[in-house]
Design a protein around this motif. Structure first.
Motif, short mmCIF file in Angstrom:
data_model
loop_
_atom_site.label_atom_id
_atom_site.label_comp_id
_atom_site.label_asym_id
_atom_site.label_seq_id
_atom_site.Cartn_x
_atom_site.Cartn_y
_atom_site.Cartn_z
N ILE A 67 8.50 -105.53 4.01
CA ILE A 67 7.39 -104.68 3.55
C ILE A 67 7.89 -103.28 3.20
O ILE A 67 7.55 -102.72 2.15
CB ILE A 67 6.28 -104.61 4.62
N THR A 68 8.70 -102.71 4.07
CA THR A 68 9.20 -101.34 3.86
C THR A 68 10.04 -101.25 2.60
O THR A 68 10.02 -100.24 1.89
CB THR A 68 10.01 -100.88 5.09
N LYS A 69 10.78 -102.32 2.28
CA LYS A 69 11.63 -102.34 1.10
C LYS A 69 10.83 -102.14 -0.18
O LYS A 69 11.32 -101.57 -1.16
CB LYS A 69 12.40 -103.67 1.06
N LYS A 70 9.57 -102.60 -0.18
CA LYS A 70 8.71 -102.49 -1.37
C LYS A 70 8.43 -101.03 -1.74
O LYS A 70 8.09 -100.73 -2.88
CB LYS A 70 7.38 -103.20 -1.14
N THR A 71 8.56 -100.13 -0.78
CA THR A 71 8.25 -98.72 -1.03
C THR A 71 9.38 -97.98 -1.74
O THR A 71 9.19 -96.86 -2.21
CB THR A 71 7.96 -97.99 0.29
N GLY A 72 10.57 -98.60 -1.78
CA GLY A 72 11.72 -97.94 -2.39
C GLY A 72 12.44 -96.99 -1.47
O GLY A 72 13.41 -96.32 -1.88
N ILE A 243 8.60 -97.99 29.46
CA ILE A 243 7.22 -98.45 29.28
C ILE A 243 7.04 -99.90 29.76
O ILE A 243 5.95 -100.45 29.69
CB ILE A 243 6.77 -98.33 27.80
N HIS A 244 8.15 -100.49 30.23
CA HIS A 244 8.12 -101.84 30.82
C HIS A 244 7.53 -102.87 29.84
O HIS A 244 6.69 -103.69 30.21
CB HIS A 244 7.34 -101.85 32.14
N MET A 245 8.00 -102.80 28.60
CA MET A 245 7.60 -103.77 27.59
C MET A 245 8.87 -104.24 26.88
O MET A 245 9.67 -103.41 26.46
CB MET A 245 6.62 -103.15 26.59
N ASP A 246 9.06 -105.56 26.77
CA ASP A 246 10.30 -106.05 26.16
C ASP A 246 10.31 -105.79 24.67
O ASP A 246 9.25 -105.65 24.03
CB ASP A 246 10.50 -107.55 26.45
N ILE A 247 11.51 -105.74 24.09
CA ILE A 247 11.66 -105.33 22.70
C ILE A 247 11.05 -106.36 21.73
O ILE A 247 10.63 -106.00 20.63
CB ILE A 247 13.14 -105.06 22.33
N THR A 248 10.99 -107.62 22.14
CA THR A 248 10.39 -108.63 21.26
C THR A 248 8.90 -108.37 21.09
O THR A 248 8.36 -108.44 19.97
CB THR A 248 10.61 -110.04 21.83
N THR A 249 8.21 -108.06 22.18
CA THR A 249 6.78 -107.75 22.11
C THR A 249 6.54 -106.53 21.23
O THR A 249 5.60 -106.50 20.43
CB THR A 249 6.21 -107.50 23.52
N ILE A 250 7.40 -105.53 21.35
CA ILE A 250 7.28 -104.32 20.53
C ILE A 250 7.46 -104.67 19.06
O ILE A 250 6.69 -104.22 18.20
CB ILE A 250 8.31 -103.27 20.98
N ALA A 251 8.48 -105.47 18.75
CA ALA A 251 8.76 -105.84 17.36
C ALA A 251 7.62 -106.67 16.76
O ALA A 251 7.19 -106.43 15.62
CB ALA A 251 10.07 -106.61 17.28
N VAL A 252 7.12 -107.66 17.51
CA VAL A 252 6.02 -108.49 17.02
C VAL A 252 4.77 -107.65 16.78
O VAL A 252 4.07 -107.80 15.76
CB VAL A 252 5.72 -109.63 18.02
N SER A 253 4.50 -106.72 17.69
CA SER A 253 3.34 -105.84 17.55
C SER A 253 3.47 -104.98 16.30
O SER A 253 2.51 -104.81 15.53
CB SER A 253 3.20 -104.94 18.79
N GLY A 254 4.67 -104.44 16.08
CA GLY A 254 4.91 -103.61 14.89
C GLY A 254 4.73 -104.40 13.61
O GLY A 254 4.11 -103.92 12.65
N ALA A 255 5.26 -105.63 13.57
CA ALA A 255 5.16 -106.47 12.38
C ALA A 255 3.70 -106.81 12.07
O ALA A 255 3.26 -106.73 10.92
CB ALA A 255 5.99 -107.74 12.56
N LEU A 256 2.95 -107.19 13.10
CA LEU A 256 1.53 -107.52 12.89
C LEU A 256 0.73 -106.31 12.42
O LEU A 256 -0.13 -106.42 11.53
CB LEU A 256 0.94 -108.08 14.19
N LEU A 257 1.00 -105.16 13.01
CA LEU A 257 0.29 -103.93 12.62
C LEU A 257 0.55 -103.61 11.16
O LEU A 257 -0.39 -103.32 10.40
CB LEU A 257 0.74 -102.77 13.52
N LEU A 258 1.82 -103.70 10.73
CA LEU A 258 2.14 -103.38 9.34
C LEU A 258 1.57 -104.43 8.39
O LEU A 258 1.16 -104.11 7.27
CB LEU A 258 3.65 -103.25 9.16
N LEU A 259 1.53 -105.70 8.80
CA LEU A 259 0.92 -106.74 7.97
C LEU A 259 -0.57 -106.46 7.75
O LEU A 259 -1.08 -106.61 6.64
CB LEU A 259 1.10 -108.11 8.63
N PHE A 260 -1.26 -106.03 8.81
CA PHE A 260 -2.68 -105.70 8.67
C PHE A 260 -2.88 -104.49 7.76
O PHE A 260 -3.75 -104.47 6.88
CB PHE A 260 -3.29 -105.42 10.04
#
Length: 429
Positions: A67-72, A243-260
């Motif tokens: 997604i970020t690549k589309k911005t140039g 913050i006691h949150m694993d990096i996979t959860t953080i990455a999945v959350s970020g991807a879903l947020l940007l998709l929305f």
């Protein structure tokens, strides 16, 4: 019989991957299916051996990058980076190595290469430079830099979770010095080997210097949303121990947020089409293949054999751990190997070892640096190879190994000297 079958299927699959006559993902998946057909594994066991957290992490970062690549913004960053070194190939190689190593230490090496390799490939295509030296440097630097910290490489994360008194600063304090030494030596070696191939083209460099990088950026909501989510995700990676949150959860959350946030401009179907599915399925097949070895006890036997040979002696155990983990991590993925070794190291205290920290550091160094030996030795290697292939710059398995294996051996020699001088001298006197 199942032991022979598992070993035979793994060896044949590995040899076929090396020949590069067929797609590596197809071979890895075929090997996994053969383990099912021969009943070495059943479906439940095969799915259990797949590290779905790693697959989800890779998928999420691929979505973010797509997604970020589309911005140039990647093209903008590439042009600015090239202009900073005036389009000169050798300084560009040095900057590539430093950026990748530092990013891998303080983010993680997979995330770093996903963000940086598209930028790098854009740059070298504009300057008509050979891709292999830069891609090789990126992989080597990612694995070396990732060795330095708790979050830099998956084996370190696993070791950090297994040993309560190991913190982010512990890894930096104990592994940082030797990582810096190895990085400087390897960078010098790469420059020596490839300097003649990195020809400076004054005309292309001048064209690049005359370019206005801002023209390649599409300034709209997608740009701001992408940058915001990227910053939030990367900040989450850096703060995940607190913050006691694993990096996979953080990455999945970020991807879903940007998709929305981008759904009005980019359909999710379009984004998913650009995901490196071949890389993801290669990982799935590889996890099942190594899982077959683990199921029949081959990895455990290697671990027990090390203990028998060392006899519980601290210097011998530490150096065996360093070299065994280094050599084996170049052949199989280092994640299952480290998973098998963690309980072995924990049992060492039963042999009378009160302080097993040197063995832990040896395991971390060997597992992380051993990944430089081959294209399937570490997650970052596979990801870079996948991105490079999609940009028409495939990396040969054999060609990479011709450089990767000597670098791995050199790194282990330096680590041996470091471990002996820093940890083992009291035990040898």
């Amino acid at each position: 019989m199942t032991t022979i079958l598992a070993l035979l299927i793994f060896v044949i699959s590995y040899c076929l991957i090396m020949t590069e006559k067929w797609n590596r993902a197809l071979i890895a998946l075929a090997g996994g299916v053969l383990l099912l057909i021969t009943q070495v594994l059943d479906w439940e066991e095969a799915l259990g051996f797949i590290d779905w957290e790693t697959v989800a992490l890779l998928f999420s970062m691929m979505v973010l990058v797509s997604i970020t690549k589309k911005t140039g913004i990647f093209t903008f960053a590439a042009i600015k980076l090239a202009q900073a070194v005036q389009g000169k190939p050798v300084p560009l190689l040095v900057v590539t190595a430093m950026f990748t190593a530092i990013g891998s230490a303080f983010l993680d090496n997979v995330t770093t290469v996903m963000l940086f390799v598209p930028v790098l490939l854009t740059l070298i295509e504009r300057l008509h430079l050979p891709a292999f030296p830069y891609l090789l440097t990126t992989i080597l630097s990612a694995n070396i830099g990732g060795t330095a910290t708790l979050i830099g490489d998956p084996p370190n994360i696993m070791i950090g979770q297994a040993v309560e008194h190991f913190s982010f600063l512990s890894f930096l304090y104990h592994l940082g010095p030797v990582v810096i030494i190895i990085f400087v030596v390897v960078l010098g070696l790469v420059l020596f080997l490839f300097k003649k191939q990195l020809a400076y083209n004054q005309r292309l460099a001048n064209q690049l210097l005359d370019m206005d990088a801002r023209e390649h950026v599409v300034v709209d909501k997608l740009l701001f949303h992408s940058i915001l989510v990227m910053i939030l995700t990367i900040t989450g990676f850096m703060l995940h121990p607190f913050i006691h949150m694993d990096i996979t959860t953080i990455a999945v959350s970020g991807a879903l947020l940007l998709l929305f946030l981008s759904d009005k401009q980019l359909a999710a179907e379009r984004v998913f089409q650009e995901v490196e599915w071949v890389t993801l399925f290669f990982f799935i097949g590889l996890f099942v293949l190594v899982g077959g070895l683990e199921k029949v006890g081959i990895i455990d036997e290697i671990a027990r054999g090390m203990m028998v040979v060392s006899g519980g002696d601290m210097p011998i155990t530490s150096l065996m751990m360093l070299w065994a983990s280094g050599l084996l991590s170049g052949l199989v993925d280092n994640i299952p190997f480290v998973a098998a070794m963690i309980p072995v190291v924990q049992e060492l205290q039963g042999y009378g070892m009160m302080n097993v920290d040197p063995v832990w550091w040896s395991l971390a160094l060997g597992a992380c640096l051993g990944g430089n030996a081959t294209l399937i030795g570490a997650s970052a290697n596979v990801v870079v190879a996948g991105i490079a292939a999609s940009h028409k710059h495939p990396i040969s398995f054999v060609k990479f190994a011709l450089y990767g294996i000597p670098v791995m051996l050199l790194s282990l020699v330096i680590c041996t000297i470091y471990v002996v001088l820093r940890y083992l001298v009291p035990f040898l006197s």
